[in-house]
Write a protein that holds these residues in place. Sequence first.
Motif, short mmCIF file in Angstrom:
data_model
loop_
_atom_site.label_atom_id
_atom_site.label_comp_id
_atom_site.label_asym_id
_atom_site.label_seq_id
_atom_site.Cartn_x
_atom_site.Cartn_y
_atom_site.Cartn_z
N ALA A 1 0.83 -1.21 0.00
CA ALA A 1 0.00 0.00 0.00
C ALA A 1 0.86 1.26 0.00
O ALA A 1 0.56 2.24 -0.70
N LEU B 1 2.30 1.71 -3.51
CA LEU B 1 1.28 2.22 -4.44
C LEU B 1 1.05 3.71 -4.23
O LEU B 1 0.95 4.47 -5.21
N ALA B 2 0.98 4.14 -2.95
CA ALA B 2 0.77 5.57 -2.68
C ALA B 2 1.94 6.40 -3.19
O ALA B 2 1.76 7.50 -3.73
N ARG C 1 1.86 6.84 -6.92
CA ARG C 1 0.81 7.77 -7.34
C ARG C 1 1.06 9.19 -6.84
O ARG C 1 0.18 10.04 -6.92
N LYS D 1 1.31 10.42 -3.87
CA LYS D 1 0.48 10.84 -2.75
C LYS D 1 1.34 11.06 -1.52
O LYS D 1 2.39 10.42 -1.36
N ILE E 1 -1.22 7.45 2.76
CA ILE E 1 -1.77 6.19 2.26
C ILE E 1 -3.27 6.18 2.50
O ILE E 1 -3.72 6.39 3.63
N GLU F 1 -7.98 3.30 -0.55
CA GLU F 1 -7.91 2.72 -1.90
C GLU F 1 -6.64 1.91 -2.09
O GLU F 1 -6.67 0.82 -2.67
N GLU F 2 -5.51 2.43 -1.60
CA GLU F 2 -4.25 1.69 -1.73
C GLU F 2 -4.28 0.39 -0.92
O GLU F 2 -3.77 -0.64 -1.37
N GLU G 1 -6.45 -2.17 -2.82
CA GLU G 1 -5.78 -2.71 -4.00
C GLU G 1 -4.60 -3.60 -3.63
O GLU G 1 -4.33 -4.59 -4.30
N SER G 2 -3.92 -3.25 -2.54
CA SER G 2 -2.78 -4.08 -2.12
C SER G 2 -3.24 -5.47 -1.67
O SER G 2 -2.51 -6.44 -1.83
#
Length: 606
Positions: free
Chosen positions: A365, A368-369, A372, A374, A377, A380-381, A384-385
């Motif tokens: 997570a 992913l953040a 993107r 961001k 965190i 949404e992350e 998806e993780s």
Amino acid sequence: MAIIALVVYSWSSQNSGQEAMTINQVADEIKRGQIAKIVQDETRLRITKTDGTQNTSNMDANASMVEQFLQLGVTADQLSPAAIQLEIKPPSPWLNVMTFASYVLPFLILAGAFFFIFRQAQGSNNAAMSFGKSRARMFAGDQPTVTFADVAGVEESKEELREVVEFLREPQKFIALGARIPKGVLLVGPPGTGKTLLAKAVSGEAGVPFFSISGSEFVEMFVGVGASRVRDLFDQAKRHSPCIIFVDEIDAVGRQRGAGLGGSHDEREQTLNQMLVEMDGFDTDTNIIIMAATNRPDILDPALLRPGRFDRRVVLDRPDVRGREAILKVHVKGKPLEPNVDLASIARSTPGFVGADIENLVNEAAILAARRNKKVITQEEFEESIERVIAGPERKSRLISAEEKRIIAYHEAGHAVVMNALPEADPVQKITIVSRGMAGGYTLSRPAEDRILMSRKKLIAEMISLLGGRAAEELVFDDITSGASNDIERVTQMARTMVTRLGMSDEMGPMVYGQKEELIFLGREISEQRDYSEAVAQKIDAQVRALVSEAHQQAKALLTQYRAELDGVAELLLEKETITREEFEAVFPTPQPKHSGTPVMLAGNN
């Protein structure tokens, strides 16, 4: 550097742009007035002619340059400043250094080579002498990096180990009452549940020396080395008593004796024998606690597990929803989270995850953040993780035809509609036809709470849900594809387990058919002993086929009943590719209240 300078000097002194002139040739050129300038550098002459060309020559070191030219017939007028420019450079201070280095350096290099060889030989002798020494790493324990506060989700296990910590801190309190603290503590649990982390926490809480070693570090190819290392390890521990010895993956050395290859002189067996003696031999008055971790307690030698050796077995099971939430709180410390992140919801979405899985989930997570751009965190992350950990990353670049995309959409819609129609199935959480890993699409369900026991109705509902994709293909396209291969494999295995292991067949009764056999030294099941006749085998096959066929027919019947909802979900999937629970229920509201159960990801088009 001196060697390089010497080589460069020698090379430059031997090489020039053209062939060097002799001293006689230089004298003849001076007589003809062809020389404009001569520069003397030691015994080397650099000559510049009147036409601008340059050359070199060498002279005798026993006489000066002017004397040699006069001896060769050059007149004083021809050597006058008006006729020729003569320049004599003073001797270079590096010449003596280079000369000295050319004599001394070979001896220094030879002496260094001998020193290196003798040093290596001495190191080899030391290594040979220390071959039987223990390779355990000792941690002082005065500055703990891990405590019980850093371990979550295993509260019962921590409570049992607090006794060990208390004994190490205040042994006299137990001795005064005649109590004997367990000498050995075996940490048992699936991989990733935190066995090694819990052992570190015991060391940090107790504040005593902590010896850590892996079971594989005892065993070598030479017989007797492992036993020698065990003796040395316990000798070190006795000198630092009270202390803790932690043996990670003890099954590498503690497997049952007589079950492997080799005779009584087998190296692993000798190592195990020495460990048994050290743990409970004649010398037992030591405040040493042995902790060990394994995920295969069934293959350990019985002598290792008897009272007096590993008296206590601490089981670290997969954490429940509260345990997973506590582990999440530990791993998100120091990470910037959005205020509306719901850790309880994430914990409910990760049944079956162990501590290592949750740590990986939080890390994914965060990655992913960051990708993107961001600063925090978000929920949404995290969601998806979860899918990345279960099924792998999305494969949006995978090219599929419109017809295959339609088949996948109906396949996944079939799973979802059947699951939503069955009261025993888990609620649908998400449906997607975006490829992840090896799956062309998948349907994700999430139970309301964890489940330990699986009822027969629940297993039947899961089988029907798994076959929903194949049934949708038959109903809509009047054809079948290879996309349901994993679903069929899981259904078949589930049906056979129900008949042969769980006693869930009315005809076969509550009996177990077939005994699993495994090689202890491999730790793998290699065969199944058939303790039943061919007639019984035929009945088992018939019962398995009946269960699968009945589940398939029920899946087709449900999809026929809810054909309009099936088409609606499939069309929405083709339009949006991924739909949430709310979007799914807008097309197909739940017919009746859902029961909770074990989660399942139904992967289609593998």
